[in-house]
Design an enzyme around this catalytic site. Sequence first.
Site, PDB file in Angstrom:
ATOM      1  CB  THR A 137     -15.796   8.691  -5.834  1.00 17.92           C
ATOM      2  OG1 THR A 137     -16.950   9.521  -5.561  1.00 17.92           O
ATOM      3  CG2 THR A 137     -15.554   9.679  -6.741  1.00 17.92           C
ATOM      4  CE  LYS A 180     -13.873  13.074  -3.732  1.00 16.59           C
ATOM      5  NZ  LYS A 180     -14.519  11.346  -3.613  1.00 16.59           N
ATOM      6  CB  SER A 237      -1.003   0.481   1.094  1.00 19.86           C
ATOM      7  OG  SER A 237      -1.182   1.451   1.202  1.00 19.86           O
ATOM      8  CB  THR A 254     -30.586   0.256   0.936  1.00 15.15           C
ATOM      9  OG1 THR A 254     -31.428   0.023   1.945  1.00 15.15           O
ATOM     10  CG2 THR A 254     -31.944   0.796   0.420  1.00 15.15           C
ATOM     11  CB  SER A 285      -7.449  14.000  -2.703  1.00 13.37           C
ATOM     12  OG  SER A 285      -7.457  12.939  -1.506  1.00 13.37           O
ATOM     13  CB  THR A 296      -6.904  14.494   6.223  1.00 15.43           C
ATOM     14  OG1 THR A 296      -8.629  14.372   6.948  1.00 15.43           O
ATOM     15  CG2 THR A 296      -7.249  14.264   4.572  1.00 15.43           C
ATOM     16  CG  HIS A 304      -9.078  12.498  -6.085  1.00 16.44           C
ATOM     17  ND1 HIS A 304     -10.385  13.579  -5.285  1.00 16.44           N
ATOM     18  CD2 HIS A 304      -9.265  11.778  -4.550  1.00 16.44           C
ATOM     19  CE1 HIS A 304     -10.154  13.894  -3.878  1.00 16.44           C
ATOM     20  NE2 HIS A 304     -10.266  12.467  -3.254  1.00 16.44           N
TER      21      HIS A 304
END
Length: 406
Positions: free
Chosen positions: A250, A253, A142, A283, A194, A368, A222
């Site tokens: 995603t 964005k 990673s 859901t 990001s 972050t 991103h």
Amino acid sequence: MRTRQTLRAHCAQHLDTMRAEGRYRDFARLEKIADRFPLYRWHQPGGGAPREITVWSANDYLGMGCHPAVRQAAAGAIAAYGAGAGGTRNISGTSPEHTGLEAELAAWHSKPSALLFGSGYIANQAALLALLTALPGMIVFSDAMNHASMIDGMRRSGAGRRIWRHNDLAHLEELLQEADPAAPKVIALESVYSMEGDVAPLHAVCDLAERYDAITYLDEVHAVGLYGATGAGIAERDQASGRIDIIQGTLAKGVGVVGGYIAGEADLVDYVRSTAGGLIFTTSMPPATAAAIRASIRHIQQDSALRERLAERAAALKAALDRAGLPRLPSESHIVPIPVPGAGHCRRVARQLLERHGLYVTPINYPTVPRGTERLRLCATPFHTDAMIETLMAALRDVLPVARAA
């Protein structure tokens, strides 16, 4: 009673510590003005009339959440299908909008299959958890700057985890060389980071993956919508899509709506679909959301001028900062970080930009980013004008020295 009191005392003490360190998170109440993006109305604490402001930190990078075609598609689908999906994908929650969107996402990334999730976070967490527990002895390599959602999935899996220094290919190869050659391996990374604004060297990573028998998992959140001939991301731009095993993205964005997905080989995607709790027990997204996403993607694919305008605006913002003598971190992308070390200092700068100048810029603090590397995160959309950039420059020159002395 003792447990309740102890827990409340612990929570209160922890929150006090966060406030003292400048890390306490409160949410600005912002009302997007759809026809005038990136203008919003700020509902100020304590009431009073909302104040019109300019937002510089929206992740709706292309403003597609406000595009008329996207809004019309959502409204039409609500009229046809109602507001909600009514169940999980397995319990009445799969509509033609869902399957149609998955087919379009797979084709967009030149992959055989794709799978929708409720968010990009869930997509990463659930997909990595499923894939990393598929084989015994799995090791995941990673990048040190990978998103929290990826880290969460890795940790939950219990797989061996090796952290390579950010974008440091020599360190990645060193870790791969040290690993058991027979162990199944996954290299997990992002395309655009990001908080740094830099870009991963995809072909070089894929070379290492092939050399050391690892599969590749790429987070493009991103980059989706913003880069490549049709906006499919950095892998498309760099012609590396065929070398990536799993692409994650995603829909909140560049696409401007909400949701996440993975795209890849059909058997891998089907395995995640069949085993990932984050999908099975959640859901599904409303059909109207899927319809809005499809409209957005179709527009993005044919509107290269919108992506070109984004790149031009990002370049204009960087050039303005440089002319003004204001600090910024090196950035290869549309994301422009301004270093403002110190959590309290960074929050004060952001607050003064908002209160004095009507500019909303997000302060980025620990966890972050590491302590001492706090920053403001700027993103110029295609709709930020030259006048808006000059207003921002004047505001930054005003608040940065004042806030440091506050």
